[in-house]
Motif scaffolding. Structure first.
Motif: not given
Length: 334
Positions: A286-290
């Protein structure tokens, strides 16, 4: 001496959004349609113990107290009119910064507090064609009157942390009374959106199946000029954060440090990324982009995307934009 109005949101038994037509009751969120407050007539038609205890604490300190149960937007507006300032030359309705009337909102959920703030914004936001010169350039509303927050579940300590808990506000009636009479306003950011509502805490877009597994959806997510997703890849979730109520999804941290006083909105998307090991085994991480900025827009590519916004559930079928109003609203705090 202050006049204090203790406002409780009651039932709209025959109105859209009331308990009989899909609106939530005292223990839950306000109705989705128009954020109208819902209530259980067996539980909410009479003042509950925290309301009576807070009224007694205020009266003991010399305040003139009135308890009001509002069952419609119009009845909420009647209470909010008491916070109006004197007439202005431009004819705009404006809050009185020196008002001797103080408002306490008894809330069973953040959605009920949001319903009151939504009416405050509607009351005091000037139309764009009549924007006054004394309105800050980064705002569409003036400083809204501070409100006291009286949680109707003072002992709540598990599950989703409500906004009062996140802000460290007093939860017992005597503490709320002291904050309203002796405290100072703590100004907080407000998110407005182009659907006509407001967000105090945050929103989470996405859904899960019957077993709790997140479902994939697609959408373009843009924060100012930063694109987090172009809409051509699957997303598990998108968090729009003013405060921290939607900062995590299960054990995954979405928002790194949402702060309702920093003047920006923090946004995150969770993207499942598939890779293969040396031996050809498929792995999903899971890649979280902010990103952080003044405004965010979400354009769903799928037909409908479920969401929860300050505890109010809905479905997004077209573009929705949120923008920050720095320091627009306030709570009484010690």
């Amino acid at each position: 001496m202050y006049d204090v109005v203790l406002l409780t949101l009651g039932s709209e038994r025959d109105a859209p959004g009331g308990c009989g037509s899909g609106g939530a009751c005292c223990g839950g969120a306000a109705g989705v349609a128009g954020d109208k407050p819902g209530a259980d007539p067996e539980r909410c038609d009479t003042p509950r113990v925290p309301v009576l205890a807070c009224a007694e604490a205020l009266t003991a300190r010399g305040a003139r107290v009135e308890t009001v149960t509002a069952r419609s937007d119009a009845e909420i507006d009647e209470v909010l009119a008491r916070l109006d300032g004197p007439p202005r030359p431009d004819g705009l309705t404006w809050p009185d910064p020196d008002s001797k009337t103080r408002l306490v909102v008894a809330t069973a959920s953040d959605a009920q507090l949001r319903a009151v703030l939504r009416r405050l914004v509607r009351r005091y936001a000037p139309p764009p064609s009549r924007r006054p010169a004394d309105l800050a350039g980064n705002r569409t509303v003036p400083d809204l009157p501070p409100v006291g927050v009286l949680p109707l579940d003072p002992a709540r300590s598990t599950g989703h942390r409500d906004l009062a808990a996140q802000l460290g506000l007093p939860r017992d009636p005597a503490g709320v009374a002291a904050a309203v009479l002796d405290g100072t306003p703590r100004r907080l950011d407000l998110l407005r959106n182009d659907g006509g509502s407001v967000t105090l805490d945050g929103a989470l877009l996405g859904a899960a199946d019957d077993t709790g597994r997140p479902l994939h959806w697609r959408g373009r997510v843009e924060v100012d000029d930063v694109v987090l997703s172009h809409g051509d890849e699957p997303l598990l979730a998108c968090a729009v954060g003013n405060a921290g109520g939607y900062a995590a999804l299960d054990d995954v941290t979405l928002l790194a440090g949402p702060d309702p006083t920093d003047g920006v909105v923090e946004v995150a998307v969770a993207v499942p990324v598939v890779s293969r090991s040396t031996f050809g085994r498929k792995r999903v991480r899971l890649e979280v982009r902010r990103a952080r900025g003044r405004a965010v827009s979400v354009l769903p590519r799928d037909e409908k995307v479920p969401f929860v916004d300050d505890g109010v559930e809905g479905e997004l079928s077209r573009k929705r934009s949120w923008w920050t109003e720095p320091g627009a609203w306030a709570v009484w705090a010690v």
